[in-house]
Design a protein around this motif. Structure first.
Motif, PDB file in Angstrom:
ATOM      1  N   THR A 131      69.482 163.494  47.525  1.00 52.85           N
ATOM      2  CA  THR A 131      69.337 163.386  46.067  1.00 52.85           C
ATOM      3  C   THR A 131      69.926 164.604  45.373  1.00 52.85           C
ATOM      4  OG1 THR A 131      67.314 162.091  46.352  1.00 52.85           O
ATOM      5  CG2 THR A 131      67.695 163.073  44.188  1.00 52.85           C
ATOM      6  N   ASP A 132      69.661 165.789  45.937  1.00 50.66           N
ATOM      7  CA  ASP A 132      70.233 167.009  45.357  1.00 50.66           C
ATOM      8  C   ASP A 132      71.754 166.976  45.399  1.00 50.66           C
ATOM      9  OD1 ASP A 132      67.733 167.978  44.823  1.00 50.66           O
ATOM     10  OD2 ASP A 132      67.590 169.160  46.674  1.00 50.66           O
ATOM     11  N   ARG A 133      72.299 166.546  46.544  1.00 49.66           N
ATOM     12  CA  ARG A 133      73.765 166.467  46.638  1.00 49.66           C
ATOM     13  C   ARG A 133      74.324 165.469  45.645  1.00 49.66           C
ATOM     14  NH1 ARG A 133      72.710 166.798  52.296  1.00 49.66           N
ATOM     15  NH2 ARG A 133      72.900 164.525  52.475  1.00 49.66           N
ATOM     16  N   LEU A 134      73.600 164.355  45.479  1.00 43.55           N
ATOM     17  CA  LEU A 134      74.052 163.352  44.509  1.00 43.55           C
ATOM     18  C   LEU A 134      74.025 163.920  43.097  1.00 43.55           C
ATOM     19  CD1 LEU A 134      74.929 160.467  43.891  1.00 43.55           C
ATOM     20  CD2 LEU A 134      72.502 159.819  43.799  1.00 43.55           C
ATOM     21  N   ASP A 135      72.959 164.678  42.788  1.00 50.39           N
ATOM     22  CA  ASP A 135      72.875 165.294  41.462  1.00 50.39           C
ATOM     23  C   ASP A 135      74.015 166.280  41.243  1.00 50.39           C
ATOM     24  OD1 ASP A 135      70.634 163.839  40.852  1.00 50.39           O
ATOM     25  OD2 ASP A 135      69.222 165.426  41.446  1.00 50.39           O
ATOM     26  N   ARG A 136      74.289 167.099  42.270  1.00 46.37           N
ATOM     27  CA  ARG A 136      75.376 168.069  42.132  1.00 46.37           C
ATOM     28  C   ARG A 136      76.723 167.354  41.983  1.00 46.37           C
ATOM     29  NH1 ARG A 136      72.321 170.867  46.124  1.00 46.37           N
ATOM     30  NH2 ARG A 136      73.666 170.047  47.780  1.00 46.37           N
ATOM     31  N   SER A 137      76.897 166.285  42.763  1.00 44.46           N
ATOM     32  CA  SER A 137      78.148 165.522  42.651  1.00 44.46           C
ATOM     33  C   SER A 137      78.276 164.902  41.271  1.00 44.46           C
ATOM     34  CB  SER A 137      78.186 164.433  43.730  1.00 44.46           C
ATOM     35  OG  SER A 137      78.146 164.996  45.029  1.00 44.46           O
TER      36      SER A 137
END
Length: 224
Positions: A131-137
């Motif tokens: 989820t964090d990676r998705l948010d950063r992306s």
């Protein structure tokens, strides 16, 4: 002194933002009311949709904050009161969304426990990491989109400047062409004047010569 047209335009634009904000707020309220009835993936999707609606509401508040400066002071007090109410509503929505998003049991489904096993803990950590990676992306994508929009705006401005310069160059060429025509006509006129002056000079010399000959002829006839 402020231009009345500017203040009227500011009032109309503020009203437009206000109407759009109310629509977004109604949609956000509906989404927040639906989240408690959901769990698992549908709940995550509903929370994400509510977060997007909340971001849109924040953006509209920012636009309204700017436009209310263009409203006459006589009516700005009522506008400020309504604006503060909107800010209060948005703050309440944020707190409610934060509480709904922090309910992990509802977010991860009935398998969630306060004392998870190592496998469950690893899965949750992987999910949170994803989820964090998705948010950063998503943030990078938004930044890239904003940069692309800015680049597009700069390119459009550059094309407009080039078009304007091309028109100026074309106009300058037309002026030079017309000036060249004027110069040609002026040269022809000067040449014609020079020829007429030369002709007049020859005629004048001929008349003077004839007069001199006549004078000598008269003198000669008297002394003959």
């Amino acid at each position: 002194m402020a231009n009345p047209l500017d203040t009227d335009a500011g009032s109309e634009l503020f009203s437009s933002y206000e109407a759009e904000f109310k629509l977004v707020q109604a949609d956000l309220t509906q989404k927040l009311d639906q989240i408690p009835e959901l769990s698992g993936e549908p709940r995550k999707a509903a929370i994400s949709a509510a977060e997007r609606a909340l971001e849109e509401a924040d953006e509209l508040l920012g636009q309204m904050r700017l436009e209310k400066q263009n409203i006459p002071s006589a009516t700005r007090a009522k506008i400020n009161q309504r604006f503060r109410n909107f800010e209060t509503d948005v703050d309440g929505h944020k707190r409610k969304l934060t509480g709904l998003a922090s309910d992990r049991a509802a977010l991860f489904g009935p398998r969630y426990t306060d004392n998870p096993s190592d496998v469950q803990l690893e899965q949750r950590q992987q999910l949170l990491s994803g989820t964090d990676r998705l948010d950063r992306s998503t943030q990078r994508l938004r930044s890239s989109q904003a940069l692309a929009n800015e680049t597009e705006s700069i390119g459009a401005g550059t094309l407009a400047d080039l078009h304007a310069q091309r028109e100026r160059i074309a106009h300058t060429g037309q002026v030079l062409y017309e000036s060249e025509g004027y110069v040609d006509r002026s040269v022809k006129t000067l040449r014609g004047m020079a020829r007429r002056m030369a002709t007049n000079r020859v005629i004048t010399i001929a008349i003077v010569a004839v007069l001199v000959i006549l004078i000598f002829a008269v003198i000669y006839s008297k002394f003959r």
